[in-house]
Design a protein around this motif. Structure first.
Motif, short mmCIF file in Angstrom:
data_model
loop_
_atom_site.label_atom_id
_atom_site.label_comp_id
_atom_site.label_asym_id
_atom_site.label_seq_id
_atom_site.Cartn_x
_atom_site.Cartn_y
_atom_site.Cartn_z
N ARG A 7 0.79 -1.20 0.10
CA ARG A 7 0.02 -0.01 0.01
C ARG A 7 0.97 1.32 0.05
NH1 ARG A 7 0.08 1.62 5.50
NH2 ARG A 7 0.18 -0.17 7.02
N SER A 10 2.62 2.73 3.29
CA SER A 10 3.08 1.76 3.96
C SER A 10 4.66 2.16 3.96
CB SER A 10 2.90 0.37 3.59
OG SER A 10 3.93 -0.25 3.66
N ALA A 11 5.42 2.47 4.86
CA ALA A 11 6.71 2.84 5.04
C ALA A 11 7.49 1.86 4.26
CB ALA A 11 7.28 3.02 6.13
N ARG A 12 7.14 0.55 4.73
CA ARG A 12 8.14 -0.54 4.00
C ARG A 12 7.80 -0.81 2.62
NH1 ARG A 12 6.06 -1.94 9.48
NH2 ARG A 12 8.02 -2.76 10.51
N SER A 33 -3.64 -4.51 2.02
CA SER A 33 -3.36 -4.25 3.37
C SER A 33 -4.51 -4.93 4.14
CB SER A 33 -3.33 -2.72 3.61
OG SER A 33 -3.16 -2.45 4.84
N GLY A 34 -4.10 -5.28 5.34
CA GLY A 34 -5.12 -5.54 6.33
C GLY A 34 -5.70 -4.37 7.14
N THR A 35 -4.88 -3.23 7.15
CA THR A 35 -5.11 -2.09 7.95
C THR A 35 -5.46 -0.87 7.54
OG1 THR A 35 -2.97 -1.35 8.21
CG2 THR A 35 -3.53 -3.08 9.66
N VAL A 52 -4.35 -9.51 1.96
CA VAL A 52 -3.38 -10.29 2.93
C VAL A 52 -3.58 -11.45 3.63
CG1 VAL A 52 -2.08 -8.20 2.86
CG2 VAL A 52 -3.74 -8.37 4.50
N GLY A 64 1.26 -12.12 6.36
CA GLY A 64 0.22 -11.21 5.93
C GLY A 64 0.38 -10.00 6.01
N THR A 65 1.84 -9.48 5.98
CA THR A 65 2.18 -8.18 5.82
C THR A 65 2.53 -7.72 4.50
OG1 THR A 65 4.27 -9.03 6.43
CG2 THR A 65 3.08 -8.14 8.27
N VAL A 66 2.65 -6.37 4.28
CA VAL A 66 3.30 -5.81 2.97
C VAL A 66 4.64 -5.22 3.15
CG1 VAL A 66 1.09 -5.87 2.10
CG2 VAL A 66 1.87 -3.78 3.29
N PRO A 67 5.57 -5.39 2.32
CA PRO A 67 5.16 -5.48 0.62
C PRO A 67 5.79 -7.08 0.78
CG PRO A 67 7.47 -4.48 1.08
CD PRO A 67 6.82 -4.50 2.39
N GLU A 78 10.12 -9.06 3.34
CA GLU A 78 10.90 -8.38 4.04
C GLU A 78 11.43 -7.25 3.12
OE1 GLU A 78 11.89 -7.76 7.08
OE2 GLU A 78 10.66 -9.24 7.92
N SER A 79 11.12 -6.06 3.39
CA SER A 79 11.23 -5.05 2.66
C SER A 79 12.88 -4.83 2.29
CB SER A 79 10.85 -3.59 3.01
OG SER A 79 11.24 -3.54 4.43
N1 GSH Z 1 9.67 -6.47 8.61
C1 GSH Z 1 8.74 -6.44 7.75
C2 GSH Z 1 7.57 -5.76 8.26
C3 GSH Z 1 6.17 -5.65 7.36
C4 GSH Z 1 5.04 -4.91 7.88
O1 GSH Z 1 4.75 -4.83 8.87
N2 GSH Z 1 4.58 -4.19 7.09
C5 GSH Z 1 3.38 -3.30 7.57
C6 GSH Z 1 3.07 -2.05 6.81
S1 GSH Z 1 4.58 -0.97 6.91
C7 GSH Z 1 1.86 -4.15 7.29
O2 GSH Z 1 1.97 -5.06 6.61
N3 GSH Z 1 1.01 -3.57 8.07
C8 GSH Z 1 -0.19 -4.33 8.12
C9 GSH Z 1 -1.00 -3.98 6.67
O3 GSH Z 1 -1.14 -3.10 5.91
O4 GSH Z 1 -2.02 -4.88 6.53
C10 GSH Z 1 9.02 -5.73 6.31
O5 GSH Z 1 10.17 -4.88 6.43
O6 GSH Z 1 8.73 -5.81 5.05
#
Ligand code: GSH
Length: 223
Positions: A7, A10-12, A33-35, A52, A64-67, A78-79
């Protein structure tokens, strides 16, 4: 075919989009994204982009995280690992000067971004942007602001000795910290004099890849 699930807020995801734009390769982005979703965060009543939680996505990324990215048959999450993969595969000269020690130095700053800078900045994001106003805690903001002064000075000190974070040229190591420093300035908190960090920030802000995926304040300040 190269696909990234993520998304734009999202910083990552942003870090990976910046790196992708630096390489110049063609890619497709799937909003996931779930959030958060098009109307903001779930915390504020918005619908998430979704995807996700599907079995197909979890098979690619069990967190279930992004990206997440898929490059041909190769899937990766893992970004910062994704950025390192992009650097090695598509832009070794640009993103680490094709040099092992520069790669290791940049990689060290990428780990540092996640281990040292991110936890306090996450507190700021939650308490300044994402949480509903009644749930925000100004004491937590001040604690996190103070905690970030030491890492900011460490960056400034490094940049008093080198033009970029891992040497005399831009590398992948500038991307994660650069994104975090941009966020820091957008939050408009009390900041000490950091002349070397400022010089570096004013320079990388001109990069087209930064302009395209990171610069817009709305990508960082909308909850
Ligand atoms: N360590 C992982 C962390 C991934 C993470 O937590 N991403 C956040 C967004 S920055 C996420 O998925 N948040 C929940 C969502 O948007 O569903 C990475 O760097 O990719």
């Amino acid at each position: 075919m190269f696909t990234i699930w993520g998304r734009p807020t999202s910083a990552r995801t942003q870090k990976v989009l910046w790196a992708l734009a630096e390489t110049g390769i063609e890619f497709e982005m799937v909003l996931a994204s779930g959030t958060m979703g098009p109307d903001g965060s779930v915390e504020n009543g918005g619908e998430p982009y979704g995807i996700v939680d599907t079995p197909a996505y979890r098979a690619m990324n069990p967190n279930g995280t992004v990206p997440t990215i898929k490059d041909g048959d190769f899937t990766l999450w893992e970004s910062n690992s994704i950025i390192q993969y992009l650097a090695m595969k598509y832009a070794p000269d640009l993103l680490y000067g094709g040099d092992l020690e520069t790669f290791a130095s940049a990689s060290r700053w990428m780990d540092w971004e996640g281990n040292v800078f991110l936890p306090h900045q996450h507190t700021l994001v939650m308490n300044l942007v994402r949480l509903p106003p009644e749930a925000r805690n100004p004491d937590e903001v001040e604690k996190a602001r103070r905690a970030l002064l030491t890492p900011l000075r460490i960056i400034d000190d490094q940049l008093s000795r080198t033009s970029f974070i891992a040497g005399e040229n831009f590398t992948m190591g500038d991307i994660p910290i650069g994104m975090r420093v941009h966020r820091w300035f957008l939050f408009d908190l009390e900041t000490p004099d950091l002349p070397h960090l400022r010089r570096w920030y004013e320079g990388f802000r001109l990069r087209p890849a930064f302009q395209r995926h990171i610069a817009d304040p709305a990508l960082h300040l909308s909850g």
